[in-house]
Motif scaffolding. Structure first.
Motif, PDB file in Angstrom:
ATOM      1  N   HIS A 106       0.830  -1.218   0.000  1.00  0.00           N
ATOM      2  CA  HIS A 106       0.000   0.000   0.000  1.00  0.00           C
ATOM      3  C   HIS A 106       0.863   1.266   0.000  1.00  0.00           C
ATOM      4  CE1 HIS A 106      -3.470  -2.565   0.693  1.00  0.00           C
ATOM      5  NE2 HIS A 106      -2.858  -3.087   1.744  1.00  0.00           N
ATOM      6  N   ILE A 107       1.867   1.253  -0.888  1.00  0.00           N
ATOM      7  CA  ILE A 107       2.730   2.415  -1.057  1.00  0.00           C
ATOM      8  C   ILE A 107       2.842   2.718  -2.548  1.00  0.00           C
ATOM      9  CG2 ILE A 107       4.082   1.951   1.027  1.00  0.00           C
ATOM     10  CD1 ILE A 107       6.276   0.795  -0.826  1.00  0.00           C
ATOM     11  N   SER A 108       3.432   3.857  -2.871  1.00  0.00           N
ATOM     12  CA  SER A 108       3.628   4.227  -4.274  1.00  0.00           C
ATOM     13  C   SER A 108       4.949   3.655  -4.796  1.00  0.00           C
ATOM     14  CB  SER A 108       3.655   5.747  -4.409  1.00  0.00           C
ATOM     15  OG  SER A 108       4.811   6.263  -3.762  1.00  0.00           O
ATOM     16  N   LYS A 109       5.085   3.622  -6.132  1.00  0.00           N
ATOM     17  CA  LYS A 109       6.347   3.181  -6.708  1.00  0.00           C
ATOM     18  C   LYS A 109       7.483   4.125  -6.326  1.00  0.00           C
ATOM     19  CE  LYS A 109       5.505   0.271 -10.737  1.00  0.00           C
ATOM     20  NZ  LYS A 109       5.682   0.120 -12.188  1.00  0.00           N
ATOM     21  N   GLY A 110       7.140   5.391  -6.211  1.00  0.00           N
ATOM     22  CA  GLY A 110       8.152   6.376  -5.809  1.00  0.00           C
ATOM     23  C   GLY A 110       8.717   6.060  -4.440  1.00  0.00           C
ATOM     24  N   ALA A 111       7.832   5.633  -3.527  1.00  0.00           N
ATOM     25  CA  ALA A 111       8.274   5.269  -2.173  1.00  0.00           C
ATOM     26  C   ALA A 111       9.182   4.049  -2.222  1.00  0.00           C
ATOM     27  CB  ALA A 111       7.070   5.004  -1.279  1.00  0.00           C
ATOM     28  N   PHE A 112       8.847   3.095  -3.107  1.00  0.00           N
ATOM     29  CA  PHE A 112       9.683   1.897  -3.255  1.00  0.00           C
ATOM     30  C   PHE A 112      11.088   2.293  -3.707  1.00  0.00           C
ATOM     31  CE2 PHE A 112      11.665  -1.315  -5.894  1.00  0.00           C
ATOM     32  CZ  PHE A 112      11.521  -2.474  -5.154  1.00  0.00           C
ATOM     33  N   TYR A 113      11.168   3.104  -4.767  1.00  0.00           N
ATOM     34  CA  TYR A 113      12.475   3.459  -5.326  1.00  0.00           C
ATOM     35  C   TYR A 113      13.250   4.441  -4.450  1.00  0.00           C
ATOM     36  CZ  TYR A 113      11.292   0.914  -9.561  1.00  0.00           C
ATOM     37  OH  TYR A 113      10.976  -0.086 -10.451  1.00  0.00           O
ATOM     38  N   LEU A 114      12.586   4.993  -3.465  1.00  0.00           N
ATOM     39  CA  LEU A 114      13.281   5.824  -2.481  1.00  0.00           C
ATOM     40  C   LEU A 114      14.228   4.962  -1.640  1.00  0.00           C
ATOM     41  CD1 LEU A 114      13.455   8.696  -1.199  1.00  0.00           C
ATOM     42  CD2 LEU A 114      11.675   7.955   0.384  1.00  0.00           C
ATOM     43  N   TYR A 115      13.817   3.699  -1.427  1.00  0.00           N
ATOM     44  CA  TYR A 115      14.607   2.797  -0.599  1.00  0.00           C
ATOM     45  C   TYR A 115      15.446   1.821  -1.421  1.00  0.00           C
ATOM     46  CZ  TYR A 115      11.718   4.419   3.277  1.00  0.00           C
ATOM     47  OH  TYR A 115      11.099   5.199   4.218  1.00  0.00           O
ATOM     48  N   PHE A 116      14.945   1.421  -2.592  1.00  0.00           N
ATOM     49  CA  PHE A 116      15.630   0.394  -3.382  1.00  0.00           C
ATOM     50  C   PHE A 116      15.678   0.812  -4.853  1.00  0.00           C
ATOM     51  CE2 PHE A 116      13.258  -1.666   0.079  1.00  0.00           C
ATOM     52  CZ  PHE A 116      14.325  -2.137   0.821  1.00  0.00           C
ATOM     53  N   LYS A 117      16.884   0.777  -5.417  1.00  0.00           N
ATOM     54  CA  LYS A 117      17.051   1.211  -6.805  1.00  0.00           C
ATOM     55  C   LYS A 117      16.475   0.197  -7.794  1.00  0.00           C
ATOM     56  CE  LYS A 117      21.292   3.832  -5.880  1.00  0.00           C
ATOM     57  NZ  LYS A 117      22.744   3.942  -6.160  1.00  0.00           N
ATOM     58  N   SER A 118      16.376  -1.059  -7.369  1.00  0.00           N
ATOM     59  CA  SER A 118      15.914  -2.116  -8.275  1.00  0.00           C
ATOM     60  C   SER A 118      15.487  -3.325  -7.457  1.00  0.00           C
ATOM     61  CB  SER A 118      17.042  -2.511  -9.225  1.00  0.00           C
ATOM     62  OG  SER A 118      18.122  -3.074  -8.474  1.00  0.00           O
ATOM     63  N   LYS A 119      14.944  -4.334  -8.148  1.00  0.00           N
ATOM     64  CA  LYS A 119      14.600  -5.592  -7.479  1.00  0.00           C
ATOM     65  C   LYS A 119      15.859  -6.304  -6.992  1.00  0.00           C
ATOM     66  CE  LYS A 119      11.797  -8.617  -9.237  1.00  0.00           C
ATOM     67  NZ  LYS A 119      11.139  -9.422 -10.276  1.00  0.00           N
ATOM     68  N   ASP A 120      16.942  -6.199  -7.756  1.00  0.00           N
ATOM     69  CA  ASP A 120      18.197  -6.819  -7.321  1.00  0.00           C
ATOM     70  C   ASP A 120      18.696  -6.184  -6.027  1.00  0.00           C
ATOM     71  OD1 ASP A 120      18.216  -8.571  -9.405  1.00  0.00           O
ATOM     72  OD2 ASP A 120      19.755  -7.534 -10.583  1.00  0.00           O
TER      73      ASP A 120
END
Length: 276
Positions: free
Chosen positions: A34-48
């Protein structure tokens, strides 16, 4: 670790275990969190990058559980048995995630992954050798690293049975059983008078960490921590290691400030060779 970062890691572990790493998209992860993609990429640059963070988190969970027993007022034999049981329990809790990594060959092999895996091995070896010496005393000293590798081999063979073959085992009994077999093996080693295979100098070569790599790990740990005292201690150690003649007393003093943080124990273990 921030709460949102922890949420992403723990949610992703479940998704990867159920669907697989390749079949799980970032979109699915953010929807589940329940977060945005922007929030995800704030913490992790990629799935790797996320997968690497999961591995770090997984290792820290195992080590934190083992470390809870480390300071318990227990005889060495019972302490080691409980630590082995904790290790088996924590690894088994996320066995589906491990199977996924093996099945999909999901782990990208690079310097950071290699360093983390080496940290995990180094920490296991130091734990096992420390406990074995406490249990068996000076007679085991010539064979301490051979005995360490033997118990390490036992342990990982049983882990394969638990994780890959999906055979349920009683962890309390298994850890006790393995230690009793070590009693037999250590007695045989000491009586044999044989030359040890894994001498101290060989293990020092295996477990050695180059200064440049340590400085890189120290810098990375410093950038991640939110505690100012921890950051200062890490930075001081890094500055000392970068000198032509590091002051051991300064490094030891700063290391003492970091011992309460279980996530830094592998790093502290690697630093010990620069304080003797």
């Amino acid at each position: 670790m921030k709460e949102k970062e922890k949420l992403i890691i723990e949610t992703s572990m479940k998704l990867f275990a159920n669907k697989g790493f390749n079949a799980t998209s970032v979109q699915e992860i953010v929807e589940e969190c329940h977060i945005s993609k922007g929030a995800f990429y704030l913490y992790f640059k990629s799935k790797d990058a996320l997968l690497f963070a999961i591995m770090e988190h997984y290792f820290q969970m195992i080590y934190t559980s083992i470390n809870e027993v480390e300071h318990a007022d227990l005889p060495p034999y019972e302490k080691f048995q409980k630590q082995l049981e904790r290790q088996l329990t924590e690894i088994s809790r996320h066995k589906e995630f491990i199977v996924m990594q093996i099945r999909e060959n999901a782990i990208p092999f690079n310097e950071k992954i290699e360093s983390l895996l080496m940290e995990m091995k180094r920490e296991s070896y130091h734990l096992y050798s420390r406990r074995l010496y406490e249990i068996y005393g000076p007679p085991i000293e010539p064979y301490i690293w051979d005995a360490t590798m033997m118990i390490h081999g036992f342990f990982h063979s049983y882990l394969e049975t638990i994780i890959l073959d999906q055979i349920p085992l009683d962890f309390a009994y298994l850890s006790t059983f393995v230690l009793r077999r070590m009693d037999d093996m250590v007695e045989g080693l000491v009586k044999s008078g044989d030359e040890p295979v894994m001498r101290k100098e060989r293990m020092e070569t295996l477990l050695h960490v180059e200064k440049a790599q340590l400085c890189s790990l120290l810098g990375e740990a410093s950038s991640k921590t939110e505690d100012e005292n921890t950051r200062v201690s890490l930075d001081v150690i890094k500055e000392e290691l970068e000198k032509e003649e590091p002051r051991k007393v300064v490094i030891k003093g700063m290391m003492a400030n970091l011992e309460s943080d279980p996530s830094l124990r592998p790093l502290l273990s690697a630093l010990k060779e620069y304080t003797v």
